[in-house]
Design an enzyme around this catalytic site. Structure first.
Site, short mmCIF file in Angstrom:
data_model
loop_
_atom_site.label_atom_id
_atom_site.label_comp_id
_atom_site.label_asym_id
_atom_site.label_seq_id
_atom_site.Cartn_x
_atom_site.Cartn_y
_atom_site.Cartn_z
N CYS A 1 34.65 39.87 42.42
CA CYS A 1 34.21 39.36 41.11
C CYS A 1 35.43 38.66 40.53
O CYS A 1 36.09 39.16 39.63
CB CYS A 1 33.72 40.49 40.21
SG CYS A 1 32.24 41.31 40.81
N ALA B 1 36.50 35.62 38.97
CA ALA B 1 36.85 34.91 37.73
C ALA B 1 37.32 35.90 36.66
O ALA B 1 36.83 37.04 36.62
CB ALA B 1 35.65 34.11 37.24
N LYS C 1 43.60 38.30 39.03
CA LYS C 1 43.80 39.20 40.17
C LYS C 1 43.85 38.42 41.48
O LYS C 1 44.61 38.76 42.38
CB LYS C 1 42.70 40.26 40.20
CG LYS C 1 42.71 41.16 38.97
CD LYS C 1 41.54 42.13 38.98
CE LYS C 1 41.52 42.96 37.70
NZ LYS C 1 41.25 42.13 36.50
N CYS D 1 37.00 47.73 33.14
CA CYS D 1 37.65 47.91 31.83
C CYS D 1 36.77 48.73 30.90
O CYS D 1 36.67 48.43 29.71
CB CYS D 1 38.01 46.56 31.21
SG CYS D 1 36.63 45.39 31.10
#
Length: 486
Positions: free
Chosen positions: A294, A296, A300, A413
């Site tokens: 994932c 975008a 990272k 998060c």
């Protein structure tokens, strides 16, 4: 009959201290309901600042009542027309009003409620949001009180739904202006998060820790940078400091991020300190094939490329993939060791057998409330449970994409174990070929408190370094390392 009901309603909404509705001369200092015949013929643009406040009122309603993401509403290109039509400086003020109002919403609403003898009429949401915006400016922003009152009354006069309440708006906002210190004192102990979220924090972290997390979200997030090299040098050049994560945290500054030294050269990118941790959990990955599932906006992915990996960055959204590509191009990381792939990760073929897989999964984002205060007002317990189910499906497939002996880093998060610790425990119970690879506290000086007894990362917005210096207010983050058996 309708007129009689309106008059009765107006009388029922008088302030507890009705004498404050007028000046010493007995006349209102600001436009009242009797002024609407001429006011209604003027456009909002006639009064400086009125369109800005009108946009703030409208968008606050979109967030609180219709659960619309603030990021989408404030997007410079595709955002709400009431916002995008404004000049850049006015957009910044709308953003400041909305973020502040959402941060302090329980306290603002408590103050408003304490000054009314009876609640606002059912369905008077526009009036409610108008009062919140006005009170927010007086209580928490460096905006002249007189301007906040005047524009609030003007907005009421120009809205057919709220005209009859213009005197109420005038009196209420003026009283808040006069009694500001005392009123703020009365709400100091009110947690500035929704009840459902506070209850959940108490269940997970205990009452004291829950209070600290709630208080931490009142402090806007600092700007953290991940640098391509020489963190100490960039900290000196940009008047920042190096955090235990290796990130550079900037001191307060005026201006725009792209104007800072090193931006055009791709020497660094903005990335919260906690968000920089997952990509570093693989250890040495030089020459390995790594999938960022994932990917975008690309922070990272950039870390993985800089660490020497051959990276396949997967992103389902075409628009987000374009943003990812642009970000990596600015950093000079669009070379041979990087493949960008527009795909649903659930369609990826397990036969690819990557050496390592990073899944920073879509989640409730409750760990990002310092920078996204709207999250707590647009999501609820049902959203957390639903998103945990989505993450479980994604993680199961991610595990199938890694070769035997390979590593999986799973992160998000969220502050809720339903999307982190509990989800991983369930997967480990289903997959005996997967084991948790514990993170060594000794390898992360200054962040020992963020590593759990099971060897997983769990950061929260209130975390501080052992010596007492705040590292954080980092975002709330969960991350763990899993290894597939040979």
């Amino acid at each position: 009959m309708g007129a009689q009901r309106s008059a009765a309603t107006q009388r029922s909404l008088v302030l507890n201290d009705a004498k404050h509705q007028k000046s010493k001369s007995g006349r209102s200092k600001h436009p009242a309901a009797g002024d609407i015949s001429t006011a209604s013929n003027r456009s909002l643009a006639d009064k400086p600042g009125l369109e800005t406040r009108a946009a703030a009122v409208k968008l606050l309603g979109a967030v609180v009542d219709r659960k619309t993401s603030l990021d989408g509403l404030l997007d410079p290109e595709g955002g709400n027309p009431a916002f995008t039509a404004l000049p850049v400086a006015d957009r910044a003020l709308v953003r400041a009003i909305l973020q502040t109002a959402l941060r302090y919403l329980p306290r603002i609403e408590a103050i408003l409620g304490s000054l009314l003898q009876s609640p606002l009429p059912e369905g008077a949401r526009s009036l409610h949001h108008l009062l919140v915006v006005g009170a927010c400016q007086i209580l928490y922003l460096d905006i002249p009180d007189r301007s906040a009152v005047d524009l609030g009354v003007e907005l009421a006069n120009r809205d057919p739904r709220n005209r009859r309440f213009s005197k109420l708006v005038n009196a209420l906002l003026r009283r808040i202006s006069r009694e500001k210190p005392a009123l703020l004192e009365t709400v100091n102990d009110i947690a500035c998060v929704p009840d459902w979220f506070l209850q959940r924090l108490v269940e997970i972290y205990g009452a004291e820790r829950a209070r600290k997390i709630a208080e931490a979200q009142l402090v806007p997030a600092a700007i953290d940078l991940t640098v391509t090299s020489d963190a100490e040098g960039w900290a000196a050049r940009l008047n920042g400091r190096v955090l235990p994560t290796g990130s550079v945290r900037l001191a307060a500054f005026s201006g725009a991020i792209p104007e800072l030294e090193g931006f055009e050269d791709g020497a660094w990118w903005v990335q919260d300190a906690a968000a920089s941790l997952p990509a570093r959990l693989f250890g040495v990955i030089d020459g390995l094939r790594v999938a960022d599932l994932c990917a975008a906006p690309g922070g990272k992915t950039a870390q993985l490329v800089l660490a020497g990996a051959e990276v396949t960055a997967v992103e389902q959204s075409v628009n987000r993939l374009k943003r990812l590509s642009a970000n990596l191009a600015r950093l000079g990381l669009d070379g041979d060791r990087l493949e960008l792939r527009n795909a649903d990760l659930l369609t990826l073929d397990p036969s690819e057998a990557f050496d390592a897989v990073l899944l920073d999964a879509p989640c409730s984002s409750t760990g990002t409330i310092r920078r996204h205060p709207d999250v707590l007002w647009t999501k609820g317990p049902a959203d957390i449970a639903k998103l945990a189910g989505v993450q479980a499906r994604l993680l199961r497939h991610a595990a199938a994409l890694v070769r035997p002996g390979g590593l999986i880093v799973f992160s998000n998060c969220s502050l809720d174990p339903l999307e982190g610790e509990q989800l991983v425990e369930t997967l480990l119970g289903e997959r005996p070929d997967l084991q948790r690879r514990a993170i060594d506290r000794a390898a992360w000086p200054g962040l020992e408190a963020a590593i759990t007894d099971k060897g997983e990362f769990r950061t929260t917005p209130d975390m501080i370094a052992p010596e007492g210096e705040s590292v954080g207010g980092m975002d709330g983050f969960y991350a763990c390392v899993l290894q597939r058996s040979l």
